[in-house]
Design a protein around this motif. Sequence first.
Motif, PDB file in Angstrom:
ATOM      1  N   HIS A  93     -45.581 -32.672  -7.429  1.00  0.00           N
ATOM      2  CA  HIS A  93     -44.817 -33.659  -6.667  1.00  0.00           C
ATOM      3  C   HIS A  93     -43.657 -33.001  -5.923  1.00  0.00           C
ATOM      4  N   THR A  94     -43.740 -31.673  -5.742  1.00  0.00           N
ATOM      5  CA  THR A  94     -42.630 -30.948  -5.109  1.00  0.00           C
ATOM      6  C   THR A  94     -43.062 -29.956  -4.029  1.00  0.00           C
ATOM      7  N   TYR A  95     -44.262 -29.392  -4.139  1.00  0.00           N
ATOM      8  CA  TYR A  95     -44.629 -28.281  -3.251  1.00  0.00           C
ATOM      9  C   TYR A  95     -45.288 -28.775  -1.961  1.00  0.00           C
ATOM     10  N   LEU A  96     -44.839 -28.186  -0.826  1.00  0.00           N
ATOM     11  CA  LEU A  96     -45.425 -28.449   0.482  1.00  0.00           C
ATOM     12  C   LEU A  96     -45.935 -27.135   1.073  1.00  0.00           C
ATOM     13  N   ASN A  97     -47.141 -27.121   1.582  1.00  0.00           N
ATOM     14  CA  ASN A  97     -47.691 -25.938   2.242  1.00  0.00           C
ATOM     15  C   ASN A  97     -46.910 -25.684   3.534  1.00  0.00           C
ATOM     16  N   PRO A  98     -46.195 -24.566   3.649  1.00  0.00           N
ATOM     17  CA  PRO A  98     -45.380 -24.327   4.848  1.00  0.00           C
ATOM     18  C   PRO A  98     -46.198 -24.114   6.119  1.00  0.00           C
ATOM     19  N   HIS A  99     -47.495 -23.867   5.981  1.00  0.00           N
ATOM     20  CA  HIS A  99     -48.361 -23.649   7.149  1.00  0.00           C
ATOM     21  C   HIS A  99     -49.221 -24.877   7.446  1.00  0.00           C
ATOM     22  N   PHE A 100     -48.935 -25.985   6.790  1.00  0.00           N
ATOM     23  CA  PHE A 100     -49.801 -27.162   6.911  1.00  0.00           C
ATOM     24  C   PHE A 100     -49.937 -27.649   8.354  1.00  0.00           C
ATOM     25  N   THR A 101     -48.850 -27.774   9.070  1.00  0.00           N
ATOM     26  CA  THR A 101     -48.909 -28.326  10.432  1.00  0.00           C
ATOM     27  C   THR A 101     -49.784 -27.482  11.334  1.00  0.00           C
ATOM     28  N   GLN A 102     -49.588 -26.155  11.299  1.00  0.00           N
ATOM     29  CA  GLN A 102     -50.420 -25.282  12.140  1.00  0.00           C
ATOM     30  C   GLN A 102     -51.884 -25.368  11.735  1.00  0.00           C
ATOM     31  N   GLN A 103     -52.135 -25.422  10.457  1.00  0.00           N
ATOM     32  CA  GLN A 103     -53.519 -25.434   9.973  1.00  0.00           C
ATOM     33  C   GLN A 103     -54.193 -26.778  10.242  1.00  0.00           C
ATOM     34  N   TYR A 104     -53.500 -27.864   9.968  1.00  0.00           N
ATOM     35  CA  TYR A 104     -54.099 -29.188  10.090  1.00  0.00           C
ATOM     36  C   TYR A 104     -54.260 -29.611  11.551  1.00  0.00           C
ATOM     37  N   ASN A 105     -53.198 -29.459  12.327  1.00  0.00           N
ATOM     38  CA  ASN A 105     -53.273 -29.841  13.736  1.00  0.00           C
ATOM     39  C   ASN A 105     -54.045 -28.826  14.565  1.00  0.00           C
ATOM     40  N   GLY A 106     -53.897 -27.543  14.209  1.00  0.00           N
ATOM     41  CA  GLY A 106     -54.604 -26.502  14.958  1.00  0.00           C
ATOM     42  C   GLY A 106     -56.106 -26.605  14.814  1.00  0.00           C
ATOM     43  N   SER A 107     -56.575 -26.918  13.620  1.00  0.00           N
ATOM     44  CA  SER A 107     -58.019 -27.054  13.417  1.00  0.00           C
ATOM     45  C   SER A 107     -58.571 -28.232  14.207  1.00  0.00           C
ATOM     46  N   ARG A 108     -57.839 -29.321  14.265  1.00  0.00           N
ATOM     47  CA  ARG A 108     -58.288 -30.484  15.048  1.00  0.00           C
ATOM     48  C   ARG A 108     -58.358 -30.141  16.528  1.00  0.00           C
ATOM     49  N   LYS A 109     -57.359 -29.455  17.044  1.00  0.00           N
ATOM     50  CA  LYS A 109     -57.351 -29.079  18.462  1.00  0.00           C
ATOM     51  C   LYS A 109     -58.518 -28.167  18.807  1.00  0.00           C
ATOM     52  N   ALA A 110     -58.954 -27.367  17.830  1.00  0.00           N
ATOM     53  CA  ALA A 110     -60.085 -26.459  18.058  1.00  0.00           C
ATOM     54  C   ALA A 110     -61.428 -27.165  17.930  1.00  0.00           C
ATOM     55  N   GLY A 111     -61.418 -28.438  17.578  1.00  0.00           N
ATOM     56  CA  GLY A 111     -62.658 -29.201  17.504  1.00  0.00           C
ATOM     57  C   GLY A 111     -63.274 -29.296  16.129  1.00  0.00           C
ATOM     58  N   LEU A 112     -62.504 -28.988  15.079  1.00  0.00           N
ATOM     59  CA  LEU A 112     -63.015 -29.109  13.713  1.00  0.00           C
ATOM     60  C   LEU A 112     -62.655 -30.478  13.133  1.00  0.00           C
ATOM     61  N   ILE A 113     -63.552 -31.005  12.318  1.00  0.00           N
ATOM     62  CA  ILE A 113     -63.238 -32.170  11.500  1.00  0.00           C
ATOM     63  C   ILE A 113     -62.420 -31.653  10.319  1.00  0.00           C
ATOM     64  N   ARG A 114     -61.257 -32.255  10.084  1.00  0.00           N
ATOM     65  CA  ARG A 114     -60.401 -31.681   9.048  1.00  0.00           C
ATOM     66  C   ARG A 114     -59.836 -32.763   8.135  1.00  0.00           C
ATOM     67  N   GLY A 115     -59.452 -32.320   6.934  1.00  0.00           N
ATOM     68  CA  GLY A 115     -58.836 -33.208   5.968  1.00  0.00           C
ATOM     69  C   GLY A 115     -57.831 -32.437   5.150  1.00  0.00           C
ATOM     70  N   ALA A 116     -57.079 -33.151   4.318  1.00  0.00           N
ATOM     71  CA  ALA A 116     -56.045 -32.537   3.491  1.00  0.00           C
ATOM     72  C   ALA A 116     -56.405 -32.653   2.020  1.00  0.00           C
ATOM     73  N   TYR A 117     -55.973 -31.664   1.227  1.00  0.00           N
ATOM     74  CA  TYR A 117     -56.184 -31.747  -0.221  1.00  0.00           C
ATOM     75  C   TYR A 117     -54.892 -31.516  -0.981  1.00  0.00           C
ATOM     76  N   HIS A 118     -54.875 -32.054  -2.190  1.00  0.00           N
ATOM     77  CA  HIS A 118     -53.738 -31.938  -3.103  1.00  0.00           C
ATOM     78  C   HIS A 118     -54.159 -31.149  -4.323  1.00  0.00           C
ATOM     79  N   PHE A 119     -53.358 -30.158  -4.718  1.00  0.00           N
ATOM     80  CA  PHE A 119     -53.618 -29.402  -5.934  1.00  0.00           C
ATOM     81  C   PHE A 119     -52.892 -30.085  -7.078  1.00  0.00           C
ATOM     82  N   ALA A 120     -53.660 -30.627  -8.014  1.00  0.00           N
ATOM     83  CA  ALA A 120     -53.091 -31.385  -9.120  1.00  0.00           C
ATOM     84  C   ALA A 120     -52.484 -30.479 -10.181  1.00  0.00           C
ATOM     85  N   VAL A 121     -51.324 -30.872 -10.667  1.00  0.00           N
ATOM     86  CA  VAL A 121     -50.721 -30.267 -11.851  1.00  0.00           C
ATOM     87  C   VAL A 121     -50.387 -31.440 -12.773  1.00  0.00           C
ATOM     88  N   PRO A 122     -51.382 -31.927 -13.521  1.00  0.00           N
ATOM     89  CA  PRO A 122     -51.249 -33.206 -14.213  1.00  0.00           C
ATOM     90  C   PRO A 122     -50.156 -33.285 -15.270  1.00  0.00           C
TER      91      PRO A 122
END
Length: 248
Positions: free
Chosen positions: A73-102
């Motif tokens: 509930h604390t960690y954010l991927n610092p490269h998320f914006t480039q990876q998530y938006n960049g993949s969409r701009k390149a024509g990839l279907i993309r989604g996000a995942y969460h790494f659970a630490v239960p």
Amino acid sequence: MARDRQPSRHRSRLIASSVTALALGGTLLAEIPVSAAGKPRGHDVSSHQKDVNWSKARSKGARFVYVKATESHTYLNPHFTQQYNGSRKAGLIRGAYHFAVPNKSSGKRQAAFFVRNGGGWTGDGWTLPPALDIEYNPYSKKKKCYGMSKARMVNWIKAFSSEVKRLTGRRPVIYTNTNWWNKCTGGSSAFAADHALWVARYNTASAGQLPGGWTYWTIWQHDNSGRLPGDQNLFNGSLAQLKRFARG
């Protein structure tokens, strides 16, 4: 998959599905399991891959990608914006995942954190449903199931799933492997009916035995390296079916 709270620590990954055997020749045998030939290629990335060259990934065959957004509930991927938006701009279907630490916080809390920080969904045909990465504890070799009972683990996953569904309208894809699932949930079949499976099983001809209740995989993570950045994945269907899966 990889947890990446501390870049210097070791990584861990996971995914899911079933296949129709097809013949495959040439050098591709070293890259794609024979039984999954012709299925759309994908991959998953985290901060380990940093800023990805998405046009290059697409030219090498990538058609979809999952991007790590959050952990606990604390960690954010610092490269998320480039990876998530960049993949969409390149024509990839993309989604996000969460790494659970239960063992760090409730499933509801981690789901809310995830959705607020990239784990949303829209039925635009380009956004995969949110995904939950739940696997062996990378922070403790002794507490592989995070020190939780099987029943408590199942309830944690249910709480995460319910909150994601409430906030986004979609049930999360569950990324796991059969060994962990059997050990830490007791082989629970509580999720198979309405959660897509993303199963991890490397360097084999098929995805093998699936976790409790699932009879087929939707995504199979078949290797942790290859022609695409990050882990190598296949979708269990055609490209048209992948787009329908994204639309919901």
